[in-house]
Design a protein around this motif. Sequence first.
Motif, PDB file in Angstrom:
ATOM      1  N   SER A  76       0.776  -0.903   0.134  1.00  0.00           N
ATOM      2  CA  SER A  76      -0.657  -0.023   0.176  1.00  0.00           C
ATOM      3  C   SER A  76       0.856   1.217  -0.187  1.00  0.00           C
ATOM      4  O   SER A  76       2.127   1.380   0.571  1.00  0.00           O
ATOM      5  CB  SER A  76      -0.954  -0.487   1.382  1.00  0.00           C
ATOM      6  OG  SER A  76      -1.784   1.162   1.271  1.00  0.00           O
ATOM      7  N   THR A  77       0.514   2.324  -0.657  1.00  0.00           N
ATOM      8  CA  THR A  77       0.718   3.226  -1.122  1.00  0.00           C
ATOM      9  C   THR A  77       0.119   4.860  -0.573  1.00  0.00           C
ATOM     10  O   THR A  77      -1.071   4.489  -1.469  1.00  0.00           O
ATOM     11  CB  THR A  77       2.138   3.920  -2.221  1.00  0.00           C
ATOM     12  OG1 THR A  77       1.098   3.913  -3.755  1.00  0.00           O
ATOM     13  CG2 THR A  77       3.419   2.989  -2.455  1.00  0.00           C
ATOM     14  N   ASP A  78       0.678   5.601  -0.136  1.00  0.00           N
ATOM     15  CA  ASP A  78       0.144   7.628  -0.471  1.00  0.00           C
ATOM     16  C   ASP A  78       0.828   7.794  -0.930  1.00  0.00           C
ATOM     17  O   ASP A  78       2.314   8.056  -0.563  1.00  0.00           O
ATOM     18  CB  ASP A  78      -0.410   7.673   0.522  1.00  0.00           C
ATOM     19  CG  ASP A  78      -1.017   6.827   1.574  1.00  0.00           C
ATOM     20  OD1 ASP A  78      -2.485   6.470   0.702  1.00  0.00           O
ATOM     21  OD2 ASP A  78      -1.114   6.703   2.941  1.00  0.00           O
ATOM     22  N   VAL A  79       0.943   8.454  -2.437  1.00  0.00           N
ATOM     23  CA  VAL A  79       1.910   9.364  -3.558  1.00  0.00           C
ATOM     24  C   VAL A  79       0.701  10.539  -3.103  1.00  0.00           C
ATOM     25  O   VAL A  79      -0.136  11.349  -3.797  1.00  0.00           O
ATOM     26  CB  VAL A  79       1.576   8.714  -4.475  1.00  0.00           C
ATOM     27  CG1 VAL A  79       2.481   9.584  -5.482  1.00  0.00           C
ATOM     28  CG2 VAL A  79       1.553   7.364  -4.996  1.00  0.00           C
ATOM     29  N   TYR A  80       1.709  11.775  -2.216  1.00  0.00           N
ATOM     30  CA  TYR A  80       1.174  13.204  -2.306  1.00  0.00           C
ATOM     31  C   TYR A  80       1.768  13.858  -3.400  1.00  0.00           C
ATOM     32  O   TYR A  80       3.463  13.737  -3.213  1.00  0.00           O
ATOM     33  CB  TYR A  80       1.355  13.910  -0.760  1.00  0.00           C
ATOM     34  CG  TYR A  80       0.767  12.751   0.035  1.00  0.00           C
ATOM     35  CD1 TYR A  80      -0.485  13.009   1.205  1.00  0.00           C
ATOM     36  CD2 TYR A  80       1.628  11.993   0.914  1.00  0.00           C
ATOM     37  CE1 TYR A  80      -0.790  12.640   1.335  1.00  0.00           C
ATOM     38  CE2 TYR A  80       1.023  10.865   1.699  1.00  0.00           C
ATOM     39  CZ  TYR A  80      -0.571  10.682   2.081  1.00  0.00           C
ATOM     40  OH  TYR A  80      -0.933  10.922   3.355  1.00  0.00           O
ATOM     41  N   VAL A  81       0.955  14.815  -3.343  1.00  0.00           N
ATOM     42  CA  VAL A  81       2.308  15.419  -5.251  1.00  0.00           C
ATOM     43  C   VAL A  81       1.200  17.197  -5.076  1.00  0.00           C
ATOM     44  O   VAL A  81       0.154  17.368  -4.737  1.00  0.00           O
ATOM     45  CB  VAL A  81       1.650  14.901  -6.657  1.00  0.00           C
ATOM     46  CG1 VAL A  81       2.374  16.332  -7.267  1.00  0.00           C
ATOM     47  CG2 VAL A  81       1.755  13.780  -6.893  1.00  0.00           C
ATOM     48  N   VAL A  82       2.385  18.081  -4.365  1.00  0.00           N
ATOM     49  CA  VAL A  82       1.602  19.248  -4.451  1.00  0.00           C
ATOM     50  C   VAL A  82       1.101  20.332  -5.983  1.00  0.00           C
ATOM     51  O   VAL A  82       1.939  20.011  -6.656  1.00  0.00           O
ATOM     52  CB  VAL A  82       3.039  20.433  -3.924  1.00  0.00           C
ATOM     53  CG1 VAL A  82       2.350  21.718  -3.544  1.00  0.00           C
ATOM     54  CG2 VAL A  82       3.294  19.318  -2.639  1.00  0.00           C
ATOM     55  N   SER A  83      -0.062  20.185  -5.578  1.00  0.00           N
ATOM     56  CA  SER A  83      -0.496  20.112  -7.405  1.00  0.00           C
ATOM     57  C   SER A  83      -2.010  20.291  -7.007  1.00  0.00           C
ATOM     58  O   SER A  83      -2.927  19.194  -6.875  1.00  0.00           O
ATOM     59  CB  SER A  83       0.316  19.355  -8.248  1.00  0.00           C
ATOM     60  OG  SER A  83      -0.614  20.256  -9.707  1.00  0.00           O
ATOM     61  N   GLY A  84      -3.120  20.701  -7.687  1.00  0.00           N
ATOM     62  CA  GLY A  84      -4.434  20.602  -7.938  1.00  0.00           C
ATOM     63  C   GLY A  84      -4.527  20.146  -9.889  1.00  0.00           C
ATOM     64  O   GLY A  84      -5.917  19.912  -9.892  1.00  0.00           O
TER      65      GLY A  84
END
Length: 145
Positions: A76-84
């Motif tokens: 399992s992963t959570d991928v966080y990206v600063v963008s809309g």
Amino acid sequence: MVRRVTVPSLFTPPVYAHASVVEAGTRLAFLAGSVPLDPDGKLVGPGDPVRQAEQVLANLDEQLRAVGSDMAHVVSTDVYVVSGETAVLSAVWNVVETSGLSIGPHSSTLLGVACLGYTGQLVEITATAVVPEAEPAAGSGSEHA
């Protein structure tokens, strides 16, 4: 050891499973967020989410090896990206997809967020992985007569 489930009655995800089931008694590693810093603490790829994703995955690989696991055992992963912007999230996901992390496939959530912990940081990935049992070395005396 790991059963990855894609639910037939739900929309088929492109490269990930809806769920991963790990049998009781398996060792799991819950990894802190991997960030795009080099060993000296310098941000890699300022302004470039794709380059940062590559560094994050390299760092995640180091974390996994340090606990006796690897990319293939990530469940399992959570991928966080600063963008809309969906295009930016997709570009980062393409890096994840080609990294070996999506072998399985694993369960994942891709999120666009307002900011992350380090100045200039655009990408972070948290992961949970199975830590496989070490194979006994030949002649280690672990065999029973």
